[in-house]
Design a protein around this motif. Sequence first.
Motif, PDB file in Angstrom:
ATOM      1  N   MET A  40       0.847  -1.175   0.000  1.00  0.00           N
ATOM      2  CA  MET A  40       0.000   0.000   0.000  1.00  0.00           C
ATOM      3  C   MET A  40       0.897   1.244   0.000  1.00  0.00           C
ATOM      4  O   MET A  40       1.759   1.377   0.869  1.00  0.00           O
TER       5      MET A  40
ATOM      6  N   GLU B 176       2.350   4.938   0.740  1.00  0.00           N
ATOM      7  CA  GLU B 176       2.321   5.669   1.998  1.00  0.00           C
ATOM      8  C   GLU B 176       1.213   6.707   2.086  1.00  0.00           C
ATOM      9  O   GLU B 176       0.744   7.016   3.166  1.00  0.00           O
TER      10      GLU B 176
ATOM     11  N   GLU C 291      -1.792   6.484   0.818  1.00  0.00           N
ATOM     12  CA  GLU C 291      -3.131   5.891   0.768  1.00  0.00           C
ATOM     13  C   GLU C 291      -3.800   5.985   2.137  1.00  0.00           C
ATOM     14  O   GLU C 291      -3.174   5.702   3.157  1.00  0.00           O
TER      15      GLU C 291
ATOM     16  N   TRP D  28      -6.192   4.847   5.246  1.00  0.00           N
ATOM     17  CA  TRP D  28      -6.590   3.576   5.847  1.00  0.00           C
ATOM     18  C   TRP D  28      -7.426   3.850   7.080  1.00  0.00           C
ATOM     19  O   TRP D  28      -7.456   4.958   7.591  1.00  0.00           O
TER      20      TRP D  28
ATOM     21  N   TYR E 268      -8.958   1.629  10.675  1.00  0.00           N
ATOM     22  CA  TYR E 268      -9.100   0.424  11.502  1.00  0.00           C
ATOM     23  C   TYR E 268     -10.023   0.737  12.675  1.00  0.00           C
ATOM     24  O   TYR E 268      -9.978   1.837  13.230  1.00  0.00           O
TER      25      TYR E 268
ATOM     26  N   ILE F 242      -0.286  -1.132  14.302  1.00  0.00           N
ATOM     27  CA  ILE F 242      -0.829  -0.472  13.100  1.00  0.00           C
ATOM     28  C   ILE F 242       0.114   0.622  12.620  1.00  0.00           C
ATOM     29  O   ILE F 242       0.476   0.676  11.435  1.00  0.00           O
TER      30      ILE F 242
ATOM     31  N   HIS G 109       2.583   0.725   9.173  1.00  0.00           N
ATOM     32  CA  HIS G 109       2.367   1.769   8.170  1.00  0.00           C
ATOM     33  C   HIS G 109       3.523   2.776   8.122  1.00  0.00           C
ATOM     34  O   HIS G 109       3.415   3.825   7.493  1.00  0.00           O
TER      35      HIS G 109
ATOM     36  N   ARG H 146      -7.423   6.129  11.902  1.00  0.00           N
ATOM     37  CA  ARG H 146      -7.401   6.229  10.443  1.00  0.00           C
ATOM     38  C   ARG H 146      -6.385   7.289  10.026  1.00  0.00           C
ATOM     39  O   ARG H 146      -6.045   8.170  10.798  1.00  0.00           O
ATOM     40  N   ARG H 147      -5.948   7.156   8.780  1.00  0.00           N
ATOM     41  CA  ARG H 147      -5.022   8.123   8.194  1.00  0.00           C
ATOM     42  C   ARG H 147      -5.645   8.668   6.930  1.00  0.00           C
ATOM     43  O   ARG H 147      -6.180   7.921   6.119  1.00  0.00           O
TER      44      ARG H 147
ATOM     45  N   THR I 120       1.259  13.642  10.356  1.00  0.00           N
ATOM     46  CA  THR I 120       2.398  12.765  10.084  1.00  0.00           C
ATOM     47  C   THR I 120       3.521  13.457   9.335  1.00  0.00           C
ATOM     48  O   THR I 120       4.641  13.010   9.370  1.00  0.00           O
TER      49      THR I 120
END
Length: 136
Positions: free
Chosen positions: A1, A3, A5, A7, A9, A30, A34, A67-68, A135
């Motif tokens: 995947m 970086e 993208e 996501w 959880y 997690i 990632h 989530r990101r 991030t």
Amino acid sequence: MPEDEPWDYTLYVPNDLRAVTVCRRTLRLILTLHGLIGLVDTAELLAAELVSNAVRHTKGPAALRVRRTREGVVWIGAWDTDPAPPDPPCVLEQVVELEEGRGLGLVRACAQEWGWQPSARFGDRGKYVWCELVTA
């Protein structure tokens, strides 16, 4: 995947203080997988505070959601079954003096943004208390 993208959880947990440790370790895994190891310590602290509040102050189940976004924001939220808003966080100077009630003060001090919103999930009314970490 790739970086950049997004996501998302969600970890559903029972009303049990041991769930805080499960959530911290899951979040660490997690973020590490990632490639976001630089956020792990702060994210773990914030998630532990949010999930701890969810299981200490409510009687129902809880959930940790992380989530990101494409923009590089990591959103961490704890859902619980109490639809009432959380108590306002203390200010940073009070965090070191208080023995209880520091959780949202730490979240406020360490996250770029934080807040709460009512939510009906899993068939129950409740709320998400959330925070964001950047991030990049």
